[in-house]
Motif scaffolding. Structure first.
Motif, PDB file in Angstrom:
ATOM      1  N   UNK A  50      -2.812   7.878   6.263  1.00 10.23           N
ATOM      2  CA  UNK A  50      -2.421   9.097   5.910  1.00 10.23           C
ATOM      3  C   UNK A  50      -0.660   8.613   5.289  1.00 10.23           C
ATOM      4  N   UNK A  51      -0.417   8.362   6.599  1.00  9.85           N
ATOM      5  CA  UNK A  51       1.069   8.043   6.195  1.00  9.85           C
ATOM      6  C   UNK A  51       1.577   6.890   5.213  1.00  9.85           C
ATOM      7  N   UNK A  52       1.212   5.575   5.342  1.00  5.48           N
ATOM      8  CA  UNK A  52       1.100   4.623   4.292  1.00  5.48           C
ATOM      9  C   UNK A  52       0.410   5.010   2.740  1.00  5.48           C
ATOM     10  N   UNK A  53      -0.457   5.908   2.666  1.00  4.55           N
ATOM     11  CA  UNK A  53      -1.017   6.929   1.498  1.00  4.55           C
ATOM     12  C   UNK A  53       0.516   7.273   0.800  1.00  4.55           C
ATOM     13  N   UNK A  54       0.830   8.158   1.772  1.00  5.09           N
ATOM     14  CA  UNK A  54       2.279   8.893   1.462  1.00  5.09           C
ATOM     15  C   UNK A  54       3.224   8.416   1.067  1.00  5.09           C
ATOM     16  N   UNK A  55       3.586   7.277   1.529  1.00  4.53           N
ATOM     17  CA  UNK A  55       4.739   7.092   1.509  1.00  4.53           C
ATOM     18  C   UNK A  55       4.968   5.391   0.449  1.00  4.53           C
ATOM     19  N   UNK A  57       2.561   7.177  -1.714  1.00  9.47           N
ATOM     20  CA  UNK A  57       3.200   7.933  -4.122  1.00  9.47           C
ATOM     21  C   UNK A  57       4.879   8.029  -3.553  1.00  9.47           C
ATOM     22  N   UNK A  58       4.662   8.232  -2.630  1.00  3.70           N
ATOM     23  CA  UNK A  58       6.925   8.512  -2.521  1.00  3.70           C
ATOM     24  C   UNK A  58       7.456   7.363  -3.023  1.00  3.70           C
TER      25      UNK A  58
END
Length: 185
Positions: A50-55, A57-58
């Motif tokens: 979740x964290x790495x996917x969100x970051x 994408x950001x």
């Protein structure tokens, strides 16, 4: 020697982006998901995804706008050596070379490449869109090469290091030329 080339390739990827290389290296490990990556193996794989996917994408979307580039430059400047060290250790296989050397190589190259990006960012008043797309593609390629073809990845990382040295020389000459021109006015 192969371990050093793999660490260079992984460190160069971390010098370009933070989340994307960590996400790719975790996904390449299959069902183990970061189980052999220092520091990240202590965090739940679901949280990391979740964290790495969100970051990631950001990073992908924010890097296309000037304001987003400014935020990314600040965060990446401080975190790139840490991520570079983690990436260097993640691609390191069982070797007789001490882990701290591999981590140092990956972390320092990531920091150098991030400083070069920062210099170009301020010199050009923002990175052009074509350069950002090249960074994204090169980051993924370097991670894949660090795992599957460390010689090729290490060669690309050394070319990027050469580019960094040439950039520093160009900035030095540009600085003295501007300083000389200000003295004539």
């Amino acid at each position: 020697m192969i371990e050093i080339l793999a660490a260079l390739s992984a460190g160069a990827a971390a010098g370009l982006r933070l989340g994307i290389p960590l996400l790719v290296i975790g996904l390449l490990q299959g069902s183990n998901l970061w189980s052999q990556v220092p520091l990240l193996s202590r965090i739940s794989p679901y949280v990391l995804i979740c964290l790495l996917t969100s970051w990631s994408l950001f990073e992908l979307f924010a890097s296309k706008k000037l304001g987003g580039q400014r935020i990314l430059q600040l965060v990446q400047l401080f975190l790139s050596p840490i991520v570079g060290a983690i990436m260097g250790l993640a691609v390191d296989s069982a070797t007789e070379m001490p882990n701290w050397i591999i981590a140092l190589i990956g972390g320092l190259l990531a920091l150098v490449l991030q400083l070069v990006q920062l210099g170009w960012f301020y010199r050009l008043h923002g990175l052009p869109l074509w350069a950002v797309f090249i960074q994204d593609a090169l980051c993924i390629i370097l991670v894949l090469f660090a795992v599957d073809a460390p010689r090729s990845g290490g060669l690309i990382a050394l070319i990027l290091l050469w580019f960094a040295i040439r950039s520093a020389k160009q900035w030095y000459e540009w600085y003295w030329q501007n300083r000389k021109n200000r003295g004539k006015v």
